[in-house]
Design a protein around this motif. Structure first.
Motif, PDB file in Angstrom:
ATOM      1  N   ILE A  66       0.860  -1.176   0.000  1.00 37.21           N
ATOM      2  CA  ILE A  66       0.000   0.000   0.000  1.00 37.21           C
ATOM      3  C   ILE A  66       0.899   1.229   0.000  1.00 37.21           C
ATOM      4  CG2 ILE A  66      -1.831   1.206   1.188  1.00 37.21           C
ATOM      5  CD1 ILE A  66      -2.661  -1.241   2.471  1.00 37.21           C
ATOM      6  N   ILE A  67       0.646   2.131  -0.916  1.00 33.86           N
ATOM      7  CA  ILE A  67       1.440   3.368  -0.966  1.00 33.86           C
ATOM      8  C   ILE A  67       0.568   4.484  -0.406  1.00 33.86           C
ATOM      9  CG2 ILE A  67       2.660   4.971  -2.424  1.00 33.86           C
ATOM     10  CD1 ILE A  67       3.190   2.869  -4.364  1.00 33.86           C
ATOM     11  N   PHE A  68       1.017   5.095   0.693  1.00 38.86           N
ATOM     12  CA  PHE A  68       0.292   6.219   1.267  1.00 38.86           C
ATOM     13  C   PHE A  68       0.938   7.496   0.756  1.00 38.86           C
ATOM     14  CE2 PHE A  68      -2.446   4.300   4.374  1.00 38.86           C
ATOM     15  CZ  PHE A  68      -1.855   3.102   4.673  1.00 38.86           C
ATOM     16  N   VAL A  69       0.156   8.337   0.089  1.00 38.83           N
ATOM     17  CA  VAL A  69       0.696   9.613  -0.378  1.00 38.83           C
ATOM     18  C   VAL A  69       0.108  10.711   0.500  1.00 38.83           C
ATOM     19  CG1 VAL A  69       0.795  11.207  -2.292  1.00 38.83           C
ATOM     20  CG2 VAL A  69       0.906   8.787  -2.718  1.00 38.83           C
ATOM     21  N   LEU A  70       0.958  11.405   1.261  1.00 42.35           N
ATOM     22  CA  LEU A  70       0.480  12.445   2.158  1.00 42.35           C
ATOM     23  C   LEU A  70       0.903  13.797   1.603  1.00 42.35           C
ATOM     24  CD1 LEU A  70       1.516  10.816   5.535  1.00 42.35           C
ATOM     25  CD2 LEU A  70      -0.703  10.854   4.525  1.00 42.35           C
ATOM     26  N   ASP A  71      -0.040  14.485   0.978  1.00 40.65           N
ATOM     27  CA  ASP A  71       0.236  15.812   0.430  1.00 40.65           C
ATOM     28  C   ASP A  71       0.189  16.830   1.562  1.00 40.65           C
ATOM     29  OD1 ASP A  71      -0.912  16.414  -2.926  1.00 40.65           O
ATOM     30  OD2 ASP A  71       0.887  17.060  -1.873  1.00 40.65           O
ATOM     31  N   GLU A  72       0.962  17.909   1.431  1.00 44.84           N
ATOM     32  CA  GLU A  72       1.024  18.922   2.502  1.00 44.84           C
ATOM     33  C   GLU A  72       1.358  18.247   3.826  1.00 44.84           C
ATOM     34  OE1 GLU A  72       0.697  21.964   1.508  1.00 44.84           O
ATOM     35  OE2 GLU A  72      -0.173  21.577  -0.456  1.00 44.84           O
ATOM     36  N   PHE A  73       2.478  17.579   3.831  1.00 47.74           N
ATOM     37  CA  PHE A  73       2.889  16.769   4.967  1.00 47.74           C
ATOM     38  C   PHE A  73       3.019  17.599   6.238  1.00 47.74           C
ATOM     39  CE2 PHE A  73       4.651  12.906   6.461  1.00 47.74           C
ATOM     40  CZ  PHE A  73       5.673  13.212   7.318  1.00 47.74           C
ATOM     41  N   ASP A  74       3.444  18.860   6.094  1.00 43.71           N
ATOM     42  CA  ASP A  74       3.665  19.658   7.299  1.00 43.71           C
ATOM     43  C   ASP A  74       2.363  19.957   8.020  1.00 43.71           C
ATOM     44  OD1 ASP A  74       3.535  22.765   5.743  1.00 43.71           O
ATOM     45  OD2 ASP A  74       3.863  20.902   4.669  1.00 43.71           O
ATOM     46  N   MET A  75       1.223  19.881   7.310  1.00 39.37           N
ATOM     47  CA  MET A  75      -0.053  20.096   8.003  1.00 39.37           C
ATOM     48  C   MET A  75      -0.404  18.911   8.885  1.00 39.37           C
ATOM     49  SD  MET A  75      -1.037  22.925   6.966  1.00 39.37           S
ATOM     50  CE  MET A  75      -2.361  23.693   6.185  1.00 39.37           C
ATOM     51  N   PHE A  76       0.074  17.738   8.546  1.00 46.95           N
ATOM     52  CA  PHE A  76      -0.193  16.575   9.393  1.00 46.95           C
ATOM     53  C   PHE A  76       0.631  16.633  10.661  1.00 46.95           C
ATOM     54  CE2 PHE A  76      -2.981  14.007   7.054  1.00 46.95           C
ATOM     55  CZ  PHE A  76      -2.672  14.107   5.717  1.00 46.95           C
ATOM     56  N   ALA A  77       1.673  17.459  10.654  1.00 48.32           N
ATOM     57  CA  ALA A  77       2.550  17.501  11.811  1.00 48.32           C
ATOM     58  C   ALA A  77       2.068  18.480  12.858  1.00 48.32           C
ATOM     59  CB  ALA A  77       3.969  17.880  11.367  1.00 48.32           C
ATOM     60  N   GLN A  78       0.835  18.946  12.746  1.00 50.13           N
ATOM     61  CA  GLN A  78       0.311  19.810  13.796  1.00 50.13           C
ATOM     62  C   GLN A  78      -0.413  18.953  14.796  1.00 50.13           C
ATOM     63  OE1 GLN A  78      -2.212  22.180  11.473  1.00 50.13           O
ATOM     64  NE2 GLN A  78      -0.609  23.532  10.747  1.00 50.13           N
ATOM     65  N   GLY A  79      -0.569  19.442  15.989  1.00 49.05           N
ATOM     66  CA  GLY A  79      -1.337  18.716  16.995  1.00 49.05           C
ATOM     67  C   GLY A  79      -0.575  17.514  17.511  1.00 49.05           C
ATOM     68  N   LYS A  80      -1.300  16.432  17.776  1.00 48.68           N
ATOM     69  CA  LYS A  80      -0.672  15.304  18.431  1.00 48.68           C
ATOM     70  C   LYS A  80      -0.005  14.334  17.472  1.00 48.68           C
ATOM     71  CE  LYS A  80      -2.406  14.653  22.952  1.00 48.68           C
ATOM     72  NZ  LYS A  80      -3.150  13.862  23.903  1.00 48.68           N
ATOM     73  N   GLN A  81      -0.154  14.513  16.195  1.00 51.39           N
ATOM     74  CA  GLN A  81       0.508  13.667  15.197  1.00 51.39           C
ATOM     75  C   GLN A  81       0.146  12.210  15.377  1.00 51.39           C
ATOM     76  OE1 GLN A  81       4.677  14.492  15.143  1.00 51.39           O
ATOM     77  NE2 GLN A  81       4.369  16.680  15.094  1.00 51.39           N
ATOM     78  N   ARG A  82      -1.114  11.956  15.698  1.00 47.33           N
ATOM     79  CA  ARG A  82      -1.494  10.565  15.928  1.00 47.33           C
ATOM     80  C   ARG A  82      -1.496   9.763  14.644  1.00 47.33           C
ATOM     81  NH1 ARG A  82      -6.196   9.140  20.073  1.00 47.33           N
ATOM     82  NH2 ARG A  82      -7.388  10.717  19.008  1.00 47.33           N
ATOM     83  N   LEU A  83      -1.961  10.402  13.570  1.00 48.05           N
ATOM     84  CA  LEU A  83      -2.019   9.676  12.302  1.00 48.05           C
ATOM     85  C   LEU A  83      -0.624   9.263  11.864  1.00 48.05           C
ATOM     86  CD1 LEU A  83      -3.453   8.789   9.708  1.00 48.05           C
ATOM     87  CD2 LEU A  83      -2.898  10.999   8.787  1.00 48.05           C
TER      88      LEU A  83
END
Lengths: 417, 508
Positions: free
Chosen positions: A143-160
């Protein structure tokens, strides 16, 4: 009539090319050292060897990160038709953990033709995802996970991010996480636990070199010698292109352009603009097209606003500027009128208008956003007493007045002293 | 090399010696599995269990009541003592044995490459854990003590990421299970929870309750916590007196504003008839002190075991252990040492070391592929192993930030903006407005006779730099009053722009 049709056809062809990422990034990615080959190598070895990996693609906006990734994913889907599935997330939409897990579960369901329930809770979604990862691992499906705008995922608790990267630490799952970000320090934004699980592979998208860009220009603008175009036209078109690109003035234009913009995307916009200005009568590009495109890309709206002002409005602007120079930082319409009168008295100018005409001039200036009210609070006061401020700088005012069609010389003098 | 005193060292030495030999044996048996490209995951998982199961099944021979992770029934105690008299050269001898007897490594062989990469992958847990024997012994001793005395207890494990905490916990759980079956005690329930997966912090209590009384309907009058508290305050029927081992990973996710959940969790172990052995794992060293000061006064402060960051020798040893399963040498010893030294100096994180090694392997692979051509298929000499230069390239790729390269490749006007910002923030001032930055920019452009960009384009370029993380914008309405500050170090900027004479003079 016969001449117009090939011109339009060539215009459509070139514009179509400019909008097709695979045509553009194909030659740029041809060498074995390019980002395309590096990315393809990493992902394809992860697929064939069944090991997990995580990569970050970094570079300014418009440098082709998503385009190259799409090329790589397209190639891999062709090469390994049954063992790759792609999940796409975007940091602007899915930065909330609940939302992200739901979206991953939904896409997994779609890929594997399962029924997705909108009512599933966060727990159920995360169990489902872990179970799917294990199943796909057993079935050797990556499975290839493509995370666009990666720096937005790094806000908050970064659970994902933690869950995804932690799942990749176990031997039962087979996944590749590819993050795309324009922030160079995207991996410094990660928490230390998440950063430890991330494999620190970064591919930097730097702007292409001048040789590559010259080659790209040729590739884009040369017409193919096929039968849909009259043969004389094709050779004339291509010769004209060669003349233009070897002209010193064209090289100057390009140099001015690259002093301010360096990404592939902005270069493509520039070419698009130039090509759209092509003269349909002659059907050939010319140097003037490129010059016009450059000036379009370097538009200065405020300057144009000043250039379009009437003489009275220029007077008002000069008065405001003089008040500012006299350290009178907050002024309103009444004080500007006083200054205007003072100028008229000392210099005996011919342009002296009544107050209501001046108010209309002020309104025009406010509409064009050259001036504005200094604060939004005193709404109850009438327009004349509210403090105002200039929205353009002194140099812009200067430049605008100098390029104005009929600016009186006295104004320039007043501004200078 | 293990450096502690006699008692512990005896078992550790034994463990080390026997490890080598067991590995070689199991290698031959497992060797036929490697060529199969797509061995299924279930197979490999079963194989791992089998190996470790075999090795753990015979500690009875040894008198010491500390467990040995592996032992080979064929080596008698006397032989062990003989070898132990010369421990220092043991590692070197074993390694050189390995080097001598190993077949040749051909980087073009896909199977070999794949096997090496797999041996170095983070997800592949080695069957024995090196360099954590001390901690293992302490944890296992604690758990055993609790089980022996049928008393509850709590333990807190802390350490930087990548120091082997979760891995050790898995091994301990396995060990406890095996030991309790051998000693004839009732089996110990285990609950392993990763606290990041909890939606609410109080869910942990429902999970614990679910383990203790599986399938029982949730009592709607009382919350799971109250249920647990009431359960542990009364004497249990003897049939259900099984100890329960609770492992809470990433425990700092349970920290709430009033620390209620954390306190309640630890206080569960102090109730008179409690049967829980709680082991909390987190990164902060002082979690217990900082967040749970009241526990000290209640004299139930948990025992703290710190997993220190790995030192250079430990990293080197772990890497060598992992690579010893292979029958060929893929890395030059000096390259491994360079990697261990650099990673130990930076963070002591094992995952990073493994990542760097795999990266170096990939660099070698790309080099070999690029030079593929008229060379023959036969393995060449030293050229085909991972050398120091490959390792150095991999290290610089991992540790270097891309800022310098990016600044060097920016267009000229953006470089001037960065230069202006550097000059502005030289003194004590750390931020300024866009308007002032524009003035500085215009000054520099004027002094070099470059025609400056207008204010709109200037603001656009500042936005581009903000997107890339070089400048930082504050909040403001409108463009001009926005505060701007630099995110990049001044020395990085000076280094990046030193080639260009303009900037060198400007930044001097």
């Amino acid at each position: 009539m016969g001449k117009e049709i090939p011109a339009e056809k060539s215009l459509n062809l070139i514009r179509g090319r400019l909008c097709d990422p695979s045509f553009i990034f194909g030659p740029l990615s041809a060498s074995s050292d390019s980002n395309y080959s590096k990315l393809k190598f990493i992902v394809s070895t992860s697929i064939t060897e069944g090991c997990n990996n995580s990569i970050l693609l970094l570079g300014p906006r418009g440098s082709g990160k998503a385009a190259v990734l799409d090329l790589v994913v397209g190639d891999l889907l062709e090469q390994f038709p049954d063992s790759v599935s792609v999940i796409r997330l975007n940091g602007l939409l899915h930065s909330d953990d609940n939302c992200a897990f739901k979206e991953i579960a939904r896409q997994l369901c779609m890929e594997h033709h399962l029924l997705f329930s909108k009512m599933a809770s966060f727990d159920e979604n995360s169990h489902f995802i872990i179970a799917m990862l294990r199943e796909c691992g057993l079935a050797h499906k990556t499975i290839i996970f493509v995370l666009d705008e990666f720096d937005m995922f790094a806000q908050g608790k970064q659970r994902l991010l933690y869950s995804l990267l932690d799942a990749m630490q176990s031997v039962t799952s087979q996944a590749v996480v590819i993050g795309i970000s324009s922030r160079l320090d995207a991996d410094q934004l990660l928490e230390k636990r998440v950063r430890s699980r991330f494999s620190h592979r970064k591919i930097l998208f730097l702007p292409p070199s001048r040789d590559e860009l010259d080659g790209l220009l040729e590739h884009l603008l040369s017409l193919p010698a096929d039968s849909s175009f009259p043969s004389g036209y094709v050779s004339r078109f291509n010769d004209k292109i060669k003349n233009i690109t070897s002209d010193r003035r064209f090289k100057d234009i390009l140099k001015t352009f690259f002093n301010a913009h360096s990404t592939v995307n902005s270069f493509l916009k520039f070419i698009f603009c130039a090509v759209s200005l092509m003269n349909l009568e002659s059907g050939l590009l010319s140097l003037e097209n490129f010059k016009a495109a450059l000036s379009r890309m370097q538009r200065q709206p405020k300057l144009e606003a000043v250039r379009d002002c009437s003489v009275l409005e220029l007077y008002l602007l000069v008065c405001m500027r003089r008040l500012e120079v006299k350290e009178q930082n907050s002024y309103n319409f009444i004080s500007v009128m006083k200054e205007y009168k003072a100028i008229h008295d000392s210099f005996q100018t011919s342009d002296y208008y009544a107050q209501n005409v001046c108010i209309r001039g002020f309104e025009h200036l406010r509409e064009r956003q050259v001036i504005c009210y200094a604060e939004n609070r005193g709404q109850s006061q009438t327009g004349e007493y509210r403090p105002m401020k200039l929205l353009i700088s002194a140099s812009e005012l200067h430049q605008g007045m100098r390029s104005h069609a009929c600016c009186p010389a006295i104004l320039l003098k007043l501004l200078d002293h | 090399m293990p450096t502690n005193a006699a008692g512990a060292s005896l078992s550790s030495y034994k463990y080390f010696v026997t490890t080598g030999t067991v590995k070689f044996e199991s290698l031959e048996s497992a060797a036929y599995e490697i060529p199969r490209k797509r061995k299924s995951r279930s197979d490999s998982a079963a194989a791992v269990n089998l190996m470790s199961g075999n090795s753990l099944s015979s500690p009875k021979k040894l008198k010491s009541h500390r467990p040995c992770f592996v032992s080979n029934p064929r080596i008698s105690v006397k032989e062990v003592m003989e070898i132990l008299r010369d421990p220092v050269n043991l590692v070197v001898q074993k390694l050189s044995d390995c080097l001598g007897s190993k077949s040749n490594w051909n980087p073009r062989d896909e199977e070999q490459m794949r096997a090496v990469k797999e041996a170095l992958h983070v997800s592949k847990a080695p069957s024995t854990i090196v360099c954590r024997e001390d901690e293992h012994i302490r944890i296992f001793g604690f758990v055993k003590g609790c089980i022996d005395q049928q008393k509850a207890g709590s333990l807190y494990i802390c350490g930087c990421p990548g120091t082997g905490k979760s891995l050790s916990m898995e091994k301990v759980v396995q060990q406890v299970g095996d030991w309790s079956t051998q000693a004839g005690l009732p089996p110990v329930d285990t609950l392993s929870v990763n606290c990041t997966s909890l939606t609410k912090t109080t869910d942990i209590f429902s999970k614990i309750l679910g383990e203790i009384k599986p399938g029982k309907n949730a009592n709607t009058n009382s919350s799971p916590l109250q249920h647990l508290q009431s359960l542990f305050s009364q004497k249990q029927a003897s049939s259900s007196s099984r100890m329960m081992l609770i492992i809470a990973d990433e425990m700092d996710y349970l920290i709430t504003k009033n620390r209620g959940v954390l306190y309640d969790l630890f206080l569960l172990t102090t109730l008179p008839f409690s049967r829980c052995i709680l082991i909390g794992v987190a990164n902060a060293i002082d979690l217990a002190d900082r967040f749970l000061p009241k526990l000290k006064s209640l004299t139930c402060k948990p025992m703290v075991i710190t997993f220190r960051a790995y030192s250079k020798d430990q990293i080197l040893r772990i890497l060598q252990e992992r690579l010893m399963v292979l029958s060929y040498v893929a890395f030059q010893p000096k390259a491994l040492e360079l990697c261990a030294r650099k990673v130990a100096a930076a963070s002591g994180d094992m995952r990073k070391a493994l990542c760097v090694c795999r990266s170096a392997l990939e660099i070698l692979e790309m080099e070999v592929r690029r030079s593929a051509g008229p060379e023959s298929q036969g393995p060449t000499t030293d050229d085909s192993v991972v050398r120091m230069d490959h390792m150095a390239a991999a290290l610089s790729k991992t540790f270097k930030s891309p800022v310098v390269e990016t600044i060097q490749s920016l267009p000229q006007h953006q470089q001037i903006i960065i230069c202006a910002a550097t000059k502005a923030f030289r003194g004590s001032k750390k931020d300024t407005t866009v308007g002032e930055l524009n003035m500085l920019y215009l000054e520099i452009c004027k002094s070099w006779m470059i025609s400056p960009a207008g204010i709109t384009e200037f603001t656009n370029m500042c936005t581009v730099l903000n997107d890339q993380g070089i400048l930082k914008f504050g909040q403001a309405r409108g463009d001009k009053p926005k505060r701007v500050s630099l995110r990049v170090d001044e020395s990085d900027i000076t280094f990046a722009l030193q080639e260009i004479r303009f900037f060198r003079n400007c930044l001097v």
